[in-house]
Design a protein around this motif. Structure first.
Motif, PDB file in Angstrom:
ATOM      1  N   CYS A  29      -2.103  -6.838   7.701  1.00 45.51           N
ATOM      2  CA  CYS A  29      -2.158  -5.446   7.228  1.00 45.51           C
ATOM      3  C   CYS A  29      -1.370  -5.269   5.932  1.00 45.51           C
ATOM      4  O   CYS A  29      -1.794  -4.533   5.038  1.00 45.51           O
ATOM      5  N   LEU A  30      -0.239  -5.940   5.817  1.00 39.44           N
ATOM      6  CA  LEU A  30       0.538  -5.858   4.576  1.00 39.44           C
ATOM      7  C   LEU A  30      -0.217  -6.484   3.411  1.00 39.44           C
ATOM      8  O   LEU A  30      -0.163  -5.977   2.284  1.00 39.44           O
ATOM      9  N   SER A  31      -0.950  -7.558   3.670  1.00 44.45           N
ATOM     10  CA  SER A  31      -1.750  -8.153   2.591  1.00 44.45           C
ATOM     11  C   SER A  31      -2.909  -7.226   2.207  1.00 44.45           C
ATOM     12  O   SER A  31      -3.237  -7.099   1.024  1.00 44.45           O
ATOM     13  N   PHE A  32      -3.501  -6.551   3.202  1.00 47.80           N
ATOM     14  CA  PHE A  32      -4.535  -5.561   2.903  1.00 47.80           C
ATOM     15  C   PHE A  32      -3.972  -4.426   2.048  1.00 47.80           C
ATOM     16  O   PHE A  32      -4.581  -4.018   1.070  1.00 47.80           O
ATOM     17  N   GLN A  33      -2.817  -3.933   2.445  1.00 50.21           N
ATOM     18  CA  GLN A  33      -2.208  -2.831   1.713  1.00 50.21           C
ATOM     19  C   GLN A  33      -1.867  -3.245   0.277  1.00 50.21           C
ATOM     20  O   GLN A  33      -2.113  -2.492  -0.660  1.00 50.21           O
ATOM     21  N   THR A  34      -1.333  -4.439   0.108  1.00 50.34           N
ATOM     22  CA  THR A  34      -0.996  -4.932  -1.228  1.00 50.34           C
ATOM     23  C   THR A  34      -2.240  -5.031  -2.098  1.00 50.34           C
ATOM     24  O   THR A  34      -2.243  -4.599  -3.258  1.00 50.34           O
ATOM     25  N   GLU A  35      -3.306  -5.579  -1.536  1.00 50.52           N
ATOM     26  CA  GLU A  35      -4.555  -5.699  -2.296  1.00 50.52           C
ATOM     27  C   GLU A  35      -5.112  -4.326  -2.658  1.00 50.52           C
ATOM     28  O   GLU A  35      -5.576  -4.109  -3.776  1.00 50.52           O
ATOM     29  N   LEU A  36      -5.046  -3.429  -1.718  1.00 49.74           N
ATOM     30  CA  LEU A  36      -5.548  -2.077  -1.969  1.00 49.74           C
ATOM     31  C   LEU A  36      -4.744  -1.378  -3.071  1.00 49.74           C
ATOM     32  O   LEU A  36      -5.310  -0.737  -3.960  1.00 49.74           O
ATOM     33  N   LEU A  37      -3.421  -1.537  -3.036  1.00 48.58           N
ATOM     34  CA  LEU A  37      -2.578  -0.907  -4.054  1.00 48.58           C
ATOM     35  C   LEU A  37      -2.745  -1.553  -5.428  1.00 48.58           C
ATOM     36  O   LEU A  37      -2.734  -0.870  -6.452  1.00 48.58           O
ATOM     37  N   LEU A  38      -2.902  -2.869  -5.463  1.00 50.88           N
ATOM     38  CA  LEU A  38      -3.014  -3.568  -6.741  1.00 50.88           C
ATOM     39  C   LEU A  38      -4.414  -3.489  -7.351  1.00 50.88           C
ATOM     40  O   LEU A  38      -4.552  -3.355  -8.564  1.00 50.88           O
ATOM     41  N   LEU A  39      -5.431  -3.593  -6.505  1.00 49.58           N
ATOM     42  CA  LEU A  39      -6.801  -3.658  -7.020  1.00 49.58           C
ATOM     43  C   LEU A  39      -7.578  -2.354  -6.850  1.00 49.58           C
ATOM     44  O   LEU A  39      -8.622  -2.184  -7.470  1.00 49.58           O
ATOM     45  N   GLY A  40      -7.110  -1.511  -5.965  1.00 48.27           N
ATOM     46  CA  GLY A  40      -7.805  -0.252  -5.738  1.00 48.27           C
ATOM     47  C   GLY A  40      -8.946  -0.351  -4.743  1.00 48.27           C
ATOM     48  O   GLY A  40      -9.575   0.641  -4.421  1.00 48.27           O
ATOM     49  N   HIS A  41      -9.220  -1.537  -4.261  1.00 52.08           N
ATOM     50  CA  HIS A  41     -10.252  -1.726  -3.239  1.00 52.08           C
ATOM     51  C   HIS A  41      -9.859  -2.914  -2.363  1.00 52.08           C
ATOM     52  O   HIS A  41      -8.975  -3.688  -2.698  1.00 52.08           O
ATOM     53  N   HIS A  48      -6.988 -13.834   3.491  1.00 50.55           N
ATOM     54  CA  HIS A  48      -6.630 -12.999   4.638  1.00 50.55           C
ATOM     55  C   HIS A  48      -6.667 -13.804   5.940  1.00 50.55           C
ATOM     56  O   HIS A  48      -5.785 -13.670   6.784  1.00 50.55           O
ATOM     57  N   GLY A  49      -7.683 -14.626   6.098  1.00 53.04           N
ATOM     58  CA  GLY A  49      -7.743 -15.492   7.278  1.00 53.04           C
ATOM     59  C   GLY A  49      -6.600 -16.485   7.302  1.00 53.04           C
ATOM     60  O   GLY A  49      -6.010 -16.754   8.356  1.00 53.04           O
ATOM     61  N   PHE A  50      -6.271 -17.016   6.127  1.00 55.52           N
ATOM     62  CA  PHE A  50      -5.156 -17.956   6.040  1.00 55.52           C
ATOM     63  C   PHE A  50      -3.845 -17.272   6.420  1.00 55.52           C
ATOM     64  O   PHE A  50      -3.028 -17.842   7.146  1.00 55.52           O
ATOM     65  N   ILE A  51      -3.643 -16.064   5.948  1.00 55.27           N
ATOM     66  CA  ILE A  51      -2.414 -15.324   6.263  1.00 55.27           C
ATOM     67  C   ILE A  51      -2.314 -15.082   7.768  1.00 55.27           C
ATOM     68  O   ILE A  51      -1.274 -15.332   8.381  1.00 55.27           O
ATOM     69  N   PHE A  52      -3.397 -14.622   8.384  1.00 56.21           N
ATOM     70  CA  PHE A  52      -3.369 -14.318   9.812  1.00 56.21           C
ATOM     71  C   PHE A  52      -3.113 -15.573  10.652  1.00 56.21           C
ATOM     72  O   PHE A  52      -2.165 -15.630  11.442  1.00 56.21           O
ATOM     73  N   PHE A  53      -3.933 -16.592  10.473  1.00 56.85           N
ATOM     74  CA  PHE A  53      -3.798 -17.784  11.307  1.00 56.85           C
ATOM     75  C   PHE A  53      -2.596 -18.637  10.921  1.00 56.85           C
ATOM     76  O   PHE A  53      -1.994 -19.290  11.778  1.00 56.85           O
ATOM     77  N   GLY A  54      -2.212 -18.614   9.641  1.00 57.98           N
ATOM     78  CA  GLY A  54      -1.005 -19.323   9.224  1.00 57.98           C
ATOM     79  C   GLY A  54       0.237 -18.708   9.841  1.00 57.98           C
ATOM     80  O   GLY A  54       1.161 -19.417  10.252  1.00 57.98           O
ATOM     81  N   THR A  55       0.263 -17.380   9.931  1.00 58.00           N
ATOM     82  CA  THR A  55       1.396 -16.696  10.562  1.00 58.00           C
ATOM     83  C   THR A  55       1.466 -17.038  12.040  1.00 58.00           C
ATOM     84  O   THR A  55       2.550 -17.329  12.569  1.00 58.00           O
TER      85      THR A  55
END
Length: 134
Positions: A29-41, A48-55
């Motif tokens: 969710c934090l990566s989604f929020q960062t992308e949304l704030l930086l790119l606007g979409h 995203h899959g790497f972040i989830f499963f890597g975590t």
């Protein structure tokens, strides 16, 4: 019948409580929020899959290492629960490593390179390298 349902619900609840799905979902969710704030979409990417499963992999591995390092007399309820399902935790950890690796291979070379330092730091967190074990 109700006791069986209650035991099953308790097992599912404990799995969700003691698994690392919550922290992986928070990281995602934090990566989604960062992308949304930086790119606007927002668009789903292999990152995203790497972040989830890597975590999940990092924190599950940390749990396995903790089981080995902490004396049984110091175990809390969660450690006893995790120890009972240790076989499943190994499967869960290996599965998340496999899926994270697949997503990693789909990443652009520049992102792979940028992930090296955070990856090394994450592994140093899991396998303590400093004196004192922390």
């Amino acid at each position: 019948m109700w006791q069986l349902i209650r035991q099953g619900a308790a097992t599912v609840f404990r799995f969700l409580l003691y698994s690392n799905c919550w922290i992986a979902t928070a990281a995602l969710c934090l990566s989604f929020q960062t992308e949304l704030l930086l790119l606007g979409h927002l668009s789903l990417r292999p990152l995203h899959g790497f972040i989830f499963f890597g975590t999940i992999f990092i924190y599950s591995t940390h749990r396995l290492v903790s089981l080995k390092r902490i004396h049984r007399k110091d175990w809390q309820e969660r450690f006893w629960y995790i120890a009972r399902g240790q076989k499943w935790l190994y499967i869960y950890t290996l599965f998340s490593l496999l899926i994270a690796t697949v997503f990693y291979l789909w990443l652009p070379p520049k992102i792979k390179y940028l992930l090296l330092l955070p990856g090394i730091l994450s592994l140093a967190y899991v396998f303590p390298v400093l004196r004192g074990g922390r």
